[in-house]
Design an enzyme around this catalytic site. Sequence first.
Site, PDB file in Angstrom:
ATOM      1  N   HIS A 108      -8.745  31.313  53.622  1.00 50.21           N
ATOM      2  CA  HIS A 108      -9.712  31.649  52.594  1.00 50.21           C
ATOM      3  C   HIS A 108     -10.366  33.227  52.700  1.00 50.21           C
ATOM      4  O   HIS A 108     -10.252  33.738  53.534  1.00 50.21           O
ATOM      5  CB  HIS A 108     -11.093  30.602  52.449  1.00 50.21           C
ATOM      6  CG  HIS A 108     -10.514  29.394  52.586  1.00 50.21           C
ATOM      7  ND1 HIS A 108     -11.118  28.197  52.994  1.00 50.21           N
ATOM      8  CD2 HIS A 108      -9.244  28.856  52.125  1.00 50.21           C
ATOM      9  CE1 HIS A 108     -10.907  27.119  52.587  1.00 50.21           C
ATOM     10  NE2 HIS A 108      -9.688  27.287  51.973  1.00 50.21           N
ATOM     11  N   HIS A 174      -8.885  13.713  53.929  1.00 47.34           N
ATOM     12  CA  HIS A 174      -8.102  15.038  53.846  1.00 47.34           C
ATOM     13  C   HIS A 174      -6.826  15.005  53.177  1.00 47.34           C
ATOM     14  O   HIS A 174      -6.216  13.983  53.929  1.00 47.34           O
ATOM     15  CB  HIS A 174      -8.283  16.164  54.799  1.00 47.34           C
ATOM     16  CG  HIS A 174      -7.759  17.445  54.483  1.00 47.34           C
ATOM     17  ND1 HIS A 174      -6.473  17.804  54.316  1.00 47.34           N
ATOM     18  CD2 HIS A 174      -8.190  18.671  54.148  1.00 47.34           C
ATOM     19  CE1 HIS A 174      -6.383  19.176  54.075  1.00 47.34           C
ATOM     20  NE2 HIS A 174      -7.308  19.613  53.966  1.00 47.34           N
TER      21      HIS A 174
END
Length: 424
Positions: A108, A174
């Site tokens: 990110h 997840h």
Amino acid sequence: MASIKMPYSKSSIDANIPDKNLIKILESKVHNYRPELSQLEIVHKALDNPIESKSLEELVKGKNNMVIITSDHTRPVPSKITMPIILDRIRNIAPDIDIKILIATGYHRPTTKEEMINKFGEEIVKNETIINHMSKNKEDLVKVGILPSGGELWLNKIAMEAELLIAEGFIEPHFFAGFSGGRKSILPGIAGAETILANHCSEFISNKNARTGILKCNPIHTDMLYAAKVSNLEFILNVVIDKDKKIINAFSGDSEFAHAKGCDFVKDLSKVDNVKADIVVTSNGGYPLDQNIYQSVKGMTSAEACCNEDAIIIMVCACNDGHGGQSFYDQMANASTPKEVLDKVLKIPRNKTIPDQWEFQILARILDKYKVIMVTDMCDPQMIKDMHMDHAYTFEEALIKAFELKGKGSKVVVIPDGVSVVVK
């Protein structure tokens, strides 16, 4: 008429659905779990009872320096509660120890100062050394081994040079690693870009065990677990949070065994029935996970599991930060169909994985079978349409579109928080 609150940014919107159409609301029991202890008491109790590990205080004794890994701005880890407790316990034993807080950005963008203040509070940002991990800065990395899958394991040099390495995080389902938390602080958290790309390759993403709630024989998890061991991640504090982002349980200790205990707790509360529908409504749980389209794919996977053939997914997601990844956007927008994206990505070998490949692979998989209507009034509708999805400013508008396509008698399932459930 049923009215269901759907998390949206830092608030919520009402999803009003006719009773005749609504067949099931699928919610994790996590959201209604009521612990007997306060959030502070839960964290302290976990730290007082480490799993398969020495206590944090014992590990700190005699150390001159250490690194605490923490999650970035895309994860709702309640660091305003956990980090002060961790720091206080450390400094009670070693008041002069050099502590660096390393933000596990993975692939990110860096966390901004404003986001750090929102995460930690002004006092910690002002007084502590906080560093963003930069996965593409090769000079900041060191090679520490070869992953079980064969890829090179490059990790943050500051973390690897520390006398003691610990991590805080949180555990939730997840969509391809099985569960978040634990070993994910290392890979992808503080790993090099090439390592992350190889771990998130199309071969692994398409593996039947790389799914929500599955750890056994999950090739992505296997690599991550190895990375945590090789990095000498000696201690973790992982919390479980409810829909209000409040701590309902916590687990500390060994990075594998404490995490496994936490996953068992989450899985027991998160399991929901697999109820098939023509229209599936979901969200990404609100802020911070619904800031962009990139993250929204997680919530879509829960809806995907409940879809009848040619079903429609209504995704309530603010996307105020845009698409969330230029490569992610480009790969979808530059293709004529989602099938074209899927066919292309499945031919890319493990060591040639490209940025954001895993995200557009999963999105293309969903869009190849189902129509997605994104509900948001916080981003450019054209961007959503460019990525082969439809757009609606309101939930009412989206539901009208869905009924027009599937019929007024269509059956609807609602998953208010798509990232919090494990669909059986």
